[in-house]
Design an enzyme around this catalytic site. Structure first.
Site, PDB file in Angstrom:
ATOM      1  N   ASP A  43      77.520  14.038 -55.196  1.00 54.26           N
ATOM      2  CA  ASP A  43      76.445  14.466 -56.085  1.00 54.26           C
ATOM      3  C   ASP A  43      76.772  15.865 -56.587  1.00 54.26           C
ATOM      4  O   ASP A  43      77.739  16.487 -56.132  1.00 54.26           O
ATOM      5  CB  ASP A  43      75.096  14.455 -55.355  1.00 54.26           C
ATOM      6  CG  ASP A  43      75.107  15.361 -54.137  1.00 54.26           C
ATOM      7  OD1 ASP A  43      74.862  16.570 -54.308  1.00 54.26           O
ATOM      8  OD2 ASP A  43      75.391  14.868 -53.018  1.00 54.26           O
TER       9      ASP A  43
ATOM     10  N   GLU B 275      81.193   8.133 -42.799  1.00 53.13           N
ATOM     11  CA  GLU B 275      82.320   9.013 -43.107  1.00 53.13           C
ATOM     12  C   GLU B 275      83.539   8.734 -42.234  1.00 53.13           C
ATOM     13  O   GLU B 275      84.662   9.120 -42.598  1.00 53.13           O
ATOM     14  CB  GLU B 275      81.885  10.473 -42.966  1.00 53.13           C
ATOM     15  CG  GLU B 275      80.863  10.893 -44.014  1.00 53.13           C
ATOM     16  CD  GLU B 275      80.300  12.273 -43.794  1.00 53.13           C
ATOM     17  OE1 GLU B 275      80.012  12.954 -44.793  1.00 53.13           O
ATOM     18  OE2 GLU B 275      80.126  12.677 -42.620  1.00 53.13           O
TER      19      GLU B 275
END
Length: 228
Positions: free
Chosen positions: A196, A13
């Site tokens: 997701d 990230e």
């Protein structure tokens, strides 16, 4: 010059940001690595806090106490919870809260708040950064982000969280970061890209889209830094 704290929970990230950073020093405090340097001419402290609320809270307090950051930007990935939110979309937090702490407890115990508001100036900066993004297909949303100590990959749990909190996405750190920033009067914003749909297919989708989504979020942060 303002000092900007930037946090991700996992190395992937913050990788894009670290690659763009002119690092002048690297310190390890309480197990967390803090990269000190500049990105796009801005003084930045970049760190990876690890997964979960306690890690995020501890890392945030160190950013504030040791490095004196003037604001905090959290970047990363999340599970989508809103009908209009699709895989790889970006969510900017208008507020954050926990989905695994009772609302009554949030309101009756310190700091007596059901949720923590993102900073208006940082939100506006993030929204403008989304508009400037080179990817014309990137969709972005302003909404609530909820956090808890679990990777949500169950249709029933997803339904329960949506019914109780009406959030745009779910993750595991943002509310803790916002909580600590709030009690220290430090402006913050949480930026997440959807990997997701926090459902029974979440694990498979996460593995496919985690890198793409992490870079989507990091690119928005880079755009923010370019326009500061």
């Amino acid at each position: 010059m303002k000092i900007i704290g930037i946090m991700g929970a996992m190395d992937l990230e913050i990788k894009l940001l670290r690659d763009k950073m002119n690092v002048s020093n690297n310190e390890k405090v309480a197990g967390f690595n803090y990269y000190i340097g500049e990105i796009e001419g801005n003084q930045v402290i970049l760190t990876c806090c690890g997964v979960g609320k306690v890690n995020a809270a501890s890392c945030t307090q160190i950013l504030i106490d040791r490095y004196g950051v003037d604001c905090i930007i959290n970047t990363g990935i999340a599970g989508g919870l809103h009908n209009n939110v699709k895989i790889c979309d970006v969510i900017i937090s208008d507020n954050v809260t926990y989905h695994d702490v009772r609302k009554a407890q949030m309101k009756s115990c310190f700091p007596y708040k059901e949720f923590f508001d993102g900073d208006k100036e940082l939100i506006e900066l993030a929204l403008n950064a989304c508009k400037l993004n080179n990817n014309s297909d990137l969709n972005y949303h302003l909404g609530r982000i909820v956090s808890g100590e679990s990777f949500v990959s169950d249709d029933n749990l997803k339904k329960k969280i949506v019914e109780e909190y009406s959030p745009h996405c779910v993750e595991m750190e943002g509310a803790a970061i916002g909580h600590v920033a709030n009690i220290n009067d430090v402006p913050f914003v949480i930026i997440r890209s959807i990997s997701d749909n926090a459902d029974n297919e979440a694990t498979m989708s996460y593995e496919k889209f985690e890198k793409i989504s992490a870079e989507n979020s990091a690119n928005i942060v880079l755009n923010m830094l370019r326009t500061l």
